[in-house]
Design an enzyme around this catalytic site. Structure first.
Site, mmCIF file in Angstrom:
data_model
loop_
_atom_site.group_PDB
_atom_site.id
_atom_site.type_symbol
_atom_site.label_atom_id
_atom_site.label_comp_id
_atom_site.label_asym_id
_atom_site.label_seq_id
_atom_site.Cartn_x
_atom_site.Cartn_y
_atom_site.Cartn_z
ATOM 1 N N HIS A 77 0.548 1.182 7.005
ATOM 2 C CA HIS A 77 -0.028 2.060 6.120
ATOM 3 C C HIS A 77 -1.466 2.333 6.482
ATOM 4 O O HIS A 77 -2.417 1.602 6.177
ATOM 5 C CB HIS A 77 0.137 1.401 4.596
ATOM 6 C CG HIS A 77 1.561 1.222 4.288
ATOM 7 N ND1 HIS A 77 2.440 2.272 3.827
ATOM 8 C CD2 HIS A 77 2.442 0.063 4.257
ATOM 9 C CE1 HIS A 77 3.475 1.779 3.399
ATOM 10 N NE2 HIS A 77 3.667 0.666 3.794
ATOM 11 N N LEU A 78 -1.838 3.443 6.978
ATOM 12 C CA LEU A 78 -2.912 4.063 7.379
ATOM 13 C C LEU A 78 -3.759 4.525 6.210
ATOM 14 O O LEU A 78 -4.992 4.997 6.475
ATOM 15 C CB LEU A 78 -2.953 4.735 8.718
ATOM 16 C CG LEU A 78 -2.397 4.025 9.749
ATOM 17 C CD1 LEU A 78 -2.138 4.829 11.153
ATOM 18 C CD2 LEU A 78 -2.676 2.689 10.311
ATOM 19 N N ARG A 79 -3.148 4.931 5.075
ATOM 20 C CA ARG A 79 -3.816 5.561 4.043
ATOM 21 C C ARG A 79 -4.427 6.825 3.916
ATOM 22 O O ARG A 79 -5.187 7.296 3.107
ATOM 23 C CB ARG A 79 -4.871 4.383 3.302
ATOM 24 C CG ARG A 79 -4.286 2.846 3.165
ATOM 25 C CD ARG A 79 -3.220 2.977 2.066
ATOM 26 N NE ARG A 79 -2.966 1.683 1.648
ATOM 27 C CZ ARG A 79 -1.792 1.409 1.212
ATOM 28 N NH1 ARG A 79 -0.833 2.257 1.361
ATOM 29 N NH2 ARG A 79 -1.334 -0.049 1.090
ATOM 30 N N HIS A 193 13.296 1.133 2.285
ATOM 31 C CA HIS A 193 12.618 0.259 1.606
ATOM 32 C C HIS A 193 13.678 -0.375 0.600
ATOM 33 O O HIS A 193 13.823 0.370 -0.249
ATOM 34 C CB HIS A 193 11.174 0.651 0.997
ATOM 35 C CG HIS A 193 10.823 -0.345 -0.053
ATOM 36 N ND1 HIS A 193 9.269 -0.771 -0.211
ATOM 37 C CD2 HIS A 193 11.205 -0.717 -1.302
ATOM 38 C CE1 HIS A 193 9.118 -1.372 -1.154
ATOM 39 N NE2 HIS A 193 10.070 -1.538 -1.993
ATOM 40 N N HIS A 246 11.239 -4.331 6.386
ATOM 41 C CA HIS A 246 10.786 -5.527 5.805
ATOM 42 C C HIS A 246 11.937 -6.280 4.614
ATOM 43 O O HIS A 246 11.536 -6.649 3.782
ATOM 44 C CB HIS A 246 9.426 -5.374 4.806
ATOM 45 C CG HIS A 246 9.479 -4.081 3.819
ATOM 46 N ND1 HIS A 246 10.774 -4.108 3.044
ATOM 47 C CD2 HIS A 246 8.609 -3.244 3.566
ATOM 48 C CE1 HIS A 246 10.343 -3.038 2.168
ATOM 49 N NE2 HIS A 246 9.251 -2.193 2.694
ATOM 50 N N ASN A 292 4.944 -6.385 -1.612
ATOM 51 C CA ASN A 292 6.451 -5.977 -1.908
ATOM 52 C C ASN A 292 7.288 -5.611 -0.793
ATOM 53 O O ASN A 292 6.583 -4.389 0.076
ATOM 54 C CB ASN A 292 6.344 -4.691 -2.869
ATOM 55 C CG ASN A 292 7.483 -4.053 -3.392
ATOM 56 O OD1 ASN A 292 8.631 -4.887 -3.240
ATOM 57 N ND2 ASN A 292 7.652 -3.124 -4.052
ATOM 58 N N ASP A 319 3.809 -4.161 8.014
ATOM 59 C CA ASP A 319 3.903 -3.634 6.763
ATOM 60 C C ASP A 319 2.341 -3.709 6.424
ATOM 61 O O ASP A 319 2.056 -4.044 5.124
ATOM 62 C CB ASP A 319 4.571 -4.446 5.615
ATOM 63 C CG ASP A 319 4.862 -3.546 4.255
ATOM 64 O OD1 ASP A 319 4.051 -2.541 4.372
ATOM 65 O OD2 ASP A 319 5.282 -4.294 3.414
ATOM 66 N N HIS A 323 -5.795 -2.621 0.896
ATOM 67 C CA HIS A 323 -6.085 -2.342 -0.589
ATOM 68 C C HIS A 323 -7.904 -2.353 -0.763
ATOM 69 O O HIS A 323 -8.063 -3.512 -0.225
ATOM 70 C CB HIS A 323 -5.423 -2.662 -1.515
ATOM 71 C CG HIS A 323 -3.908 -2.324 -1.487
ATOM 72 N ND1 HIS A 323 -3.438 -1.149 -2.149
ATOM 73 C CD2 HIS A 323 -2.667 -2.872 -1.081
ATOM 74 C CE1 HIS A 323 -2.342 -0.954 -1.916
ATOM 75 N NE2 HIS A 323 -1.951 -1.919 -1.329
#
Lengths: 461, 412
Positions: A77-79, A193, A246, A292, A319, A323
């Site tokens: 997740h590179l946001r 997912h 995952h 998660n 994953d 944050h």
């Protein structure tokens, strides 16, 4: 299958200088041998013992290290766009190369999500300036809302090979069936997912002994298993390939093992934290450990490791979920799920799958150890194939390390111990579950398209 | 002991508070004429406080590990919490009944008896915590518990800061951590924390140098409720045997048959109650439908779990009735209140199955006609109001043990 461009727009330009990686042990899918590696113009020129160092060459010492095809992360997740406070493509790619990765698949749950060519092109353009190759996964449904199909054909035409609503599963089984049928025609892979939202019921950690004692609402393993079972049935119905993201529970892995035994086109990844951390980490109520799928029981950790040993699992994928610090310093019901993973994947996988270090979640369970080469395979050439980034698919990742191959390489030190500290993390966020802990196994150098982007554990740009 | 940002002012305040505490403790002993009070002043306080400290240390060794990990990452913006028990850095909390153990519970009960006496005086106030500040942070509505804690703090002469989300900075979007640290910077010795999510009191304990008392966190624990329940049971047992409550100790709990009836899964009262009662030697049986039991009871000190209340009641000394949540539809854990009452309500018929000596407890607020019949709620054996009355004394005891015994224990 429609025509696809040979390489996504994010391929970095080859580096023209000469690099010699000397004194290491080359490990790839074809085997293990002592050899130096000569790199020029972005390609491997020679792999043999005792290479003479050309004038002006950059020499990378690989003594005591493994010289392997660069690691490939299926799940980062590179946001960007939308949450640049937490991570950017650039900062995430720096974390990636420091972790030995030469390619990452950027997850589409950005803001806006990658459900249109415009957003995919934006991320690919950012990726072109990144430190490693950045592939983009697209959303299965518009806005990841689970209501109608995203324009997968438009995205596939840009080179997108993986589609997922990751962050959530596609809850509507009918819609998922339609997506699989449509994807089959495009020659792309859907990645799920697996979380049945109704069964998960807002849980904050794994449902079990610890959630009961801690008074936290739990996510039962059944929430994951139910969707894995449903999707395997849909794969059987459609014949379309499916990748499971995952996986965290023993039951899910049994289902996947049975589907593979039946010859179904399914692949599965597991995350490093599910190899080495259990729900007991929540005992201090630290949202750092909220993720998660949640950290599961010790029995699940052992099952995940066993599934790596038996071939049920095809890849270890991080994953990586940055944050911002303040969002994690909140009550558990407000804090977001997720933890960093790019810079710690190699040592954690090595400790859990090869060495079987004590204190990493599966104590008291008997788990067969993987060879170092098999551990690297789970992080490199096997995920490269799932992402469509391997050479057979027209990509440049995953090796083997031979003359003429694209020079995407990592030099892994299996013995170096280091303590995970904030200043060592390139991510814009600090939410590593390993911070303050000492890990054994480090990344010494990383070479992307012939350019040494990490030398001696330091990012070069 | 000081919150981050409080700096040297906090240190100065601590030394002056330590003197105040010492003087106040002496006055408690002197003002009381009875020998019993003197015992509180010396032996009990030292033993109890030491016990609280030790229990907290052992119970949270893993948490300390986590805390130190966190601190290393914060680039120095957060001073490392002083090691529990270390020089000048003693932090004491009541986050779980496990922090007390049987000995600690017994100490709280003995001390709370002393404070019951204080409540009967014409001026029900002692100077034990004069100069100390207690902040009540209630992020979930609660009238009873909040008033009980604040009354307890005032009767010990502490200053009270009261804080709730409505109209506060939390409502304006400030994070809980920032809010807590802002309040801490005003010089707070103890946070009393109620929150709808489990673990928040433990988090607050990590964010400040003050003591923290868990006043109820999600489904996790409500330790002072369990303590006041135990105090109530102890009083009733003493009266039944015609003894002074001082003289009975906690032996009466050994073998005591306790049935906890109802929504155990979502009950912090049940979790703390089970731990406290079992620690004192009681035999706990849970009575609930499967949908109101926690997903696992592994490691829970309970003797039996059943869905047959009629079967359990004749063998019950204490019937603890839990409140039923009243969500409807898919969120409901039982088909209807009516069906719940039929299976698990303490009806008039069922109450008659209890032995004559048995008592009935309920943590409140009661829903008459659902989990307990109105007639049963009004029986003499139903001691709900005594539970409430004991709340203040028990919370005085807890605050006193956490904040007032620093000089006496000698381990600072």
């Amino acid at each position: 299958m429609p025509d696809r461009p040979p390489a996504p727009a994010s391929a970095p330009a080859p580096w023209s200088k000469t690099v010699v990686i000397g004194g290491g042990t080359v490990v790839d899918e074809t085997g293990t041998r002592q050899a130096d590696v000569l790199v020029r113009d972005g390609r491997v020129v020679a792999v043999e013992e005792g290479i003479d160092i050309p004038g002006g060459a950059t020499v990378l010492d690989a003594g005591g290290c493994l010289v392997a095809p660069g690691l490939v992360d299926l799940h980062a997740h590179l946001r960007q766009p939308g949450a640049e406070e937490a991570e950017t493509v650039e900062s995430g790619s720096r974390a990636a190369v420091l972790g030995g990765f030469t390619a990452v698949v950027a997850m589409p749950n950005t803001d806006p999500p990658v459900d249109s060519a415009a957003v995919a092109l934006e991320v690919l353009a950012l990726g072109a300036a990144a430190l490693c190759r950045v592939a983009v996964a697209g959303a299965i449904t518009v806005g990841r809302a689970g209501e109608r199909l995203a324009p997968m054909g438009e995205l596939a035409a840009l080179g997108v090979r993986l589609f997922t609503d990751d962050g959530a599963g596609v809850q509507d089984g009918g819609l998922m069936r339609r997506a699989l049928d449509y994807a089959r025609g495009l020659g792309v892979t859907l990645a799920q997912h697996c979380e049945d939202r109704a069964i998960a019921a807002g849980g904050l950690m794994h449902e079990g002994d610890w959630s009961a004692r801690l008074g936290l609402p739990g996510v039962p393993a059944a929430a994951e298993e139910a969707m894995v079972a449903r999707d395997i049935a849909l794969v059987a119905a459609t014949g379309a390939p499916m990748h499971f993201l995952h996986l965290s529970c023993a039951g899910s892995l049994s289902l996947v093992a049975a589907a593979k035994a039946a010859g179904m086109p399914v692949t599965a990844e597991v995350a490093p934290h599910h190899l080495a951390l259990t729900d007991a980490e929540l005992a201090a109520y630290d949202p750092l450990f909220k993720v998660n799928p949640p950290l599961r029981s010790a029995g699940d950790v052992a099952a995940v490791r066993r599934a790596c040993a038996t071939g049920t699992v095809d890849a270890v994928a991080t994953d990586h979920a940055p944050h911002a610090a303040h969002t994690k310093e909140a009550p558990l019901d407000e804090a977001p799920s997720g933890m960093l993973g790019l810079q710690t994947a190699w040592p954690v996988a090595l400790a859990a799958l090869h060495r079987g270090d004590p204190g990493l979640g599966a104590d008291g369970e008997t788990v067969p150890a993987l060879s170092v080469a098999d551990v690297i395979g789970l992080l490199s050439w096997r995920p490269a194939r799932i992402a469509g980034l391997d050479r057979a698919s027209g990509g440049d990742q995953g090796g083997p390390v031979v003359a003429g191959a694209p020079a995407n390489l990592c030099v892994l030190d299996p013995a170096h111990a280091w303590t995970v500290e904030a200043r060592a993390l390139a991510s814009r966020s600090g939410n590593s579950p390993w911070r303050g802990r000492t890990l054994t196994g480090a990344v010494r150098h990383t070479v992307v398209a012939g350019e040494p982007v990490v030398i001696g554990g330091e990012a070069q740009r | 002991m000081t919150a981050r940002g409080a700096g040297s002012a906090g240190t100065g305040a601590r030394s002056s508070r330590a003197r105040t505490g010492s003087g106040a403790a002496a006055r408690v002993g002197a003002a009381e004429r009875s020998g019993a009070a003197a015992r509180v002043g010396a032996a009990e306080r030292s033993g109890a406080a030491a016990r609280v400290g030790a229990a907290e240390r052992s119970a949270r060794s893993s948490r300390a590990d986590v805390a130190s990990r966190q601190d290393s990452d914060d680039g120095g913006s957060v001073p490392a919490p002083a090691p529990p028990g270390g020089p000048g850095g003693r932090r004491r909390h009541l986050l779980s009944i496990d922090d007390l153990g049987a000995e600690g519970i017994a100490t709280v009960l003995r001390l709370s008896d002393r404070f019951v006496e204080v409540a009967r005086r014409s001026i029900p106030k002692v100077p034990a915590l004069r100069g100390r500040t207690v902040a009540s942070v209630f992020a979930e509505s609660s009238t009873r518990t909040r008033l009980s804690f604040e009354t307890a703090a005032r009767r010990l002469s502490a200053d009270v800061i009261s804080f709730s989300p409505a109209g506060s900075s939390l409502a304006k979007g400030e994070s809980l951590r920032d809010t807590v640290e802002t309040v801490a910077a005003m010089g707070v010795d103890c946070f009393v924390v109620r929150h709808g999510c489990a673990g928040v009191p433990a988090q607050v304990a990590g964010w400040t140098g003050a003591s923290v008392v868990n006043a109820g966190d999600g489904w996790h624990e409500h330790p002072t409720q369990a303590l006041l329940d135990c105090a109530t049971i102890r009083q009733v047992l003493a009266e039944r045997d015609g003894l002074a409550v001082d003289d009975v100790g906690v032996d009466g709990f050994v073998g005591l048959r306790v049935a906890i009836v109802g929504d155990v899964a979502h009950s912090r009262v049940a979790r703390s109650g089970i731990l406290a009662l079992a620690a004192l030697g009681a035999r706990v049986t849970l009575v609930a439908p499967g949908s109101l039991l926690p997903p696992s009871l592994a490691g829970w000190p309970v003797e039996a779990v059943t869905a047959d209340l009629d079967d359990v009641l004749p063998e019950t000394d204490v019937c603890y009735v839990l409140r039923l949540q009243t969500e409807r539809g898919a969120g409901a854990f039982v088909p209807s209140p009516r069906e719940y009452t039929a299976g698990f309500g303490l009806t008039v018929r069922r109450a008659a199955l209890l032995p004559d000596h048995a008592m009935v407890l309920h943590p409140g607020p009661m829903v008459r006609g659902v989990e307990i019949a109105a007639e049963v709620a009004d029986l003499p054996r139903t001691v709900v109001l005594r539970q409430v009355a004991n709340g203040v004394a028990v919370r005085m005891a807890v605050l006193f043990l956490l904040l007032g015994a620093e000089e006496v224990t000698g381990d600072a």
